[in-house]
Design an enzyme around this catalytic site. Structure first.
Site, PDB file in Angstrom:
ATOM      1  N   LYS A  71      19.032   3.151 -10.835  1.00 10.01           N
ATOM      2  CA  LYS A  71      17.883   3.711 -10.114  1.00 10.01           C
ATOM      3  C   LYS A  71      17.610   2.875  -8.880  1.00 10.01           C
ATOM      4  O   LYS A  71      17.635   1.641  -8.929  1.00 10.01           O
ATOM      5  CB  LYS A  71      16.655   3.657 -11.052  1.00 10.01           C
ATOM      6  N   LYS A  95      13.888  -5.448 -11.506  1.00 15.16           N
ATOM      7  CA  LYS A  95      12.606  -4.742 -11.388  1.00 15.16           C
ATOM      8  C   LYS A  95      12.401  -3.786 -12.564  1.00 15.16           C
ATOM      9  O   LYS A  95      11.356  -3.772 -13.207  1.00 15.16           O
ATOM     10  CB  LYS A  95      12.602  -3.961 -10.061  1.00 15.16           C
ATOM     11  N   LYS A 107      20.986   0.857  -5.208  1.00 12.88           N
ATOM     12  CA  LYS A 107      20.338   1.013  -3.905  1.00 12.88           C
ATOM     13  C   LYS A 107      21.309   1.668  -2.949  1.00 12.88           C
ATOM     14  O   LYS A 107      22.528   1.493  -3.079  1.00 12.88           O
ATOM     15  CB  LYS A 107      19.938  -0.355  -3.335  1.00 12.88           C
ATOM     16  N   THR A 191       3.326   2.333  -5.541  1.00 19.20           N
ATOM     17  CA  THR A 191       3.794   0.963  -5.298  1.00 19.20           C
ATOM     18  C   THR A 191       2.622   0.073  -4.869  1.00 19.20           C
ATOM     19  O   THR A 191       2.412  -1.006  -5.436  1.00 19.20           O
ATOM     20  CB  THR A 191       4.920   0.934  -4.234  1.00 19.20           C
ATOM     21  N   ASN A 222       4.017   2.603   3.879  1.00 24.94           N
ATOM     22  CA  ASN A 222       3.380   3.196   2.698  1.00 24.94           C
ATOM     23  C   ASN A 222       2.864   2.143   1.709  1.00 24.94           C
ATOM     24  O   ASN A 222       1.726   2.214   1.232  1.00 24.94           O
ATOM     25  CB  ASN A 222       4.389   4.145   2.026  1.00 24.94           C
ATOM     26  N   SER A 362       8.521   6.622 -10.465  1.00 23.65           N
ATOM     27  CA  SER A 362       9.747   7.440 -10.436  1.00 23.65           C
ATOM     28  C   SER A 362      10.175   7.768 -11.858  1.00 23.65           C
ATOM     29  O   SER A 362      10.615   8.876 -12.159  1.00 23.65           O
ATOM     30  CB  SER A 362      10.886   6.677  -9.749  1.00 23.65           C
TER      31      SER A 362
HETATM   32  N1  GLU Z   1      12.410   2.102  -3.334  1.00 26.10           N
HETATM   33  C1  GLU Z   1      11.502   1.719  -4.367  1.00 26.10           C
HETATM   34  C2  GLU Z   1      11.753   0.282  -4.798  1.00 26.10           C
HETATM   35  O1  GLU Z   1      12.329  -0.524  -4.096  1.00 26.10           O
HETATM   36  C3  GLU Z   1      11.501   2.717  -5.518  1.00 26.10           C
HETATM   37  C4  GLU Z   1      12.838   2.968  -6.148  1.00 26.10           C
HETATM   38  C5  GLU Z   1      12.840   4.159  -7.099  1.00 26.10           C
HETATM   39  O2  GLU Z   1      11.827   4.783  -7.261  1.00 26.10           O
HETATM   40  O3  GLU Z   1      13.913   4.408  -7.648  1.00 26.10           O
HETATM   41  O4  GLU Z   1      11.297  -0.132  -5.825  1.00 26.10           O
END
Ligand code: GLU
Length: 428
Positions: A71, A95, A107, A191, A222, A362
């Site tokens: 993810k 994370k 990513k 977030t 954001n 998410s």
């Molecule tokens: N881009 C966000 C992060 O760095 C969310 C990633 C996601 O929702 O998969 O945590």
């Protein structure tokens, strides 16, 4: 802008190595977790509006998927590099593990500047990206999401192209979709609100009243905006916000000593988080140099922009009044600065803990999508609060018990969960 003297992947590996020593990890497990399970590098030819073809470099990396489908977001940035995407995907593994959601780390990134591209060009770029990647992503393998300079519209173009190729409706292949099209209520706020839930718990354990605190924030995208909104709603006072100015191509710090109004600032920013200088002056904000946010006499510093912002070079500028550094961005502090923060007795809420609210939401989006039943915004945010509070206290309790730095404690919690998954699967 990210500091070019530091390589984010070197930083991510240095942090991991340090935690691996504390955990006394065996060599094979270290070798497995220092590397990526999968790296894809490719180029995308895209027809521009003027008839020329531009070639964009793009990436998608899976760091580790032992705990579940990988993810992580897709970033659009002119300074994107292979090693930034490598670092960010590794941080995604930790994370998801630190908040204990059943997902791995990935990513993606495209080297581009959407601020200089039309919407049609961005749409063609998104569709080209997924045409190349479609066989390697999916709800059970690797699930993309928004990140820096991408949003729900980009996710929908990607989903639409993917569904056209596969001939099925599979909204679970991506998250961060717009509400009404499979998206979750609360995803936009998640977030930033998650950052403040962690911060609130941190203030509680330090016995500090949020009402008496002040904060300085770097960034007004954001994450920063919703951090500022929630923090202000809970009684904190944001003294200044620093952000990139698209017109002048330099960063400015916008300051109001009696407190910035996040809603007011949001009404004069563009969709990339750039605040209009003239309008800010008209509203009574002082305009200071971009790095002034760091030396403000506040209780809390919230870096919410890009990597490598808090380094030993700038550390002496930080006011003695600062009690907490709450990292909302990914990788804002360099590893050589961690000992200085620790020695100064500043409490740190590490990035992959404090900004995990986005990926947690998410995950909620996936859960709701699987049920095809959607919760109210309040239900989503209540569930988010429980996850963030638990994660903070888990890490804080370990840090107290072992008398260690919060970043080390967060790494220990996350790595142990991932190690348990790789070992139980028989990978090492
Ligand atoms: N881009 C966000 C992060 O760095 C969310 C990633 C996601 O929702 O998969 O945590």
């Amino acid at each position: 802008m990210s500091n070019p003297n530091y390589n984010p992947f070197d930083n991510a590996r240095a942090q991991f190595d340090h935690a691996a020593d504390l955990l006394d990890l065996d060599q094979s497990t270290r070798d497995l977790l220092r590397q990526h399970r999968q790296e894809i590098h490719f180029t995308l030819p895209v027809k521009m509006d003027d008839g020329t073809t531009k070639i964009f470099k793009a990436f998608r990396m899976i760091h580790n998927d032992a705990r579940g489908p990988a993810k992580g977001g897709i970033r659009f940035h002119p300074n994107e590099t292979v090693d930034t995407v490598r670092a960010l995907s590794m941080w995604m593994t930790w994370k998801c593990a630190v908040v204990d959601i059943p997902l791995g780390g990935a990513k993606g990134g495209i080297i581009c500047d959407p601020r200089t591209m039309s919407l049609n060009e961005q749409e063609r770029l998104c569709r080209a990206y997924i045409r190349r990647l479609h066989s390697m992503v999916g709800r059970h393998t690797d699930v993309p999401a928004p990140d820096v300079m991408t949003n729900g519209q980009h996710m929908m173009w990607i989903l639409d192209e993917y569904e056209t190729i596969t001939g099925q409706r599979t909204p679970g292949m991506i998250t961060g979709k717009p509400v009404g099209l499979g998206g979750s209520l609360g995803r936009t706020e998640a977030t930033g609100f998650g950052v403040v839930f962690c911060l609130r718990e941190c203030l509680k354990v330090l016995d500090i009243n949020m009402y008496k605190t002040t904060a300085s924030i770097q960034g007004f995208g954001n994450v920063a905006e919703y951090t500022a909104r929630k923090y202000t709603e809970l009684g904190g006072r944001v003294i200044c916000v620093s952000c990139w100015n698209a017109a002048d191509k330099v960063a400015y710090t916008f300051r109001k000593l009696d407190g910035c109004d996040p809603a007011e600032l949001a009404s004069i920013k563009d969709s990339y988080g750039s605040i209009d200088k003239e309008k800010a002056i008209a509203l009574g904000y002082e305009v200071l140099p971009g790095d002034a946010w760091l030396s403000e006499d506040v209780d809390i510093l919230i870096p919410a922009a890009l990597e490598n912002q808090i380094t030993p070079d700038v550390f002496p500028q930080i006011s003695k009044q600062v009690k907490i550094i709450c990292e909302a961005a990914n990788g804002p502090t360099t590893p050589d600065c961690d000992p200085l923060i620790q020695e100064a007795g500043i409490m740190l809420i590490p990035d992959f803990l404090s900004n995990a609210g986005g990926v947690t939401c998410s995950y909620f989006e996936q859960v709701q999508g699987n049920m095809n039943y959607y919760w109210s915004k309040q239900e989503v945010l209540d569930k988010l609060e429980v996850v963030m509070d638990n994660a903070f206290h888990n890490v804080f309790d370990l840090a107290q018990k072992k008398n260690i730095y919060m970043r080390d404690a967060a790494y220990m919690v996350a790595i142990e969960r991932v190690v348990n998954a790789v070992k139980t699967r028989g990978w090492v």
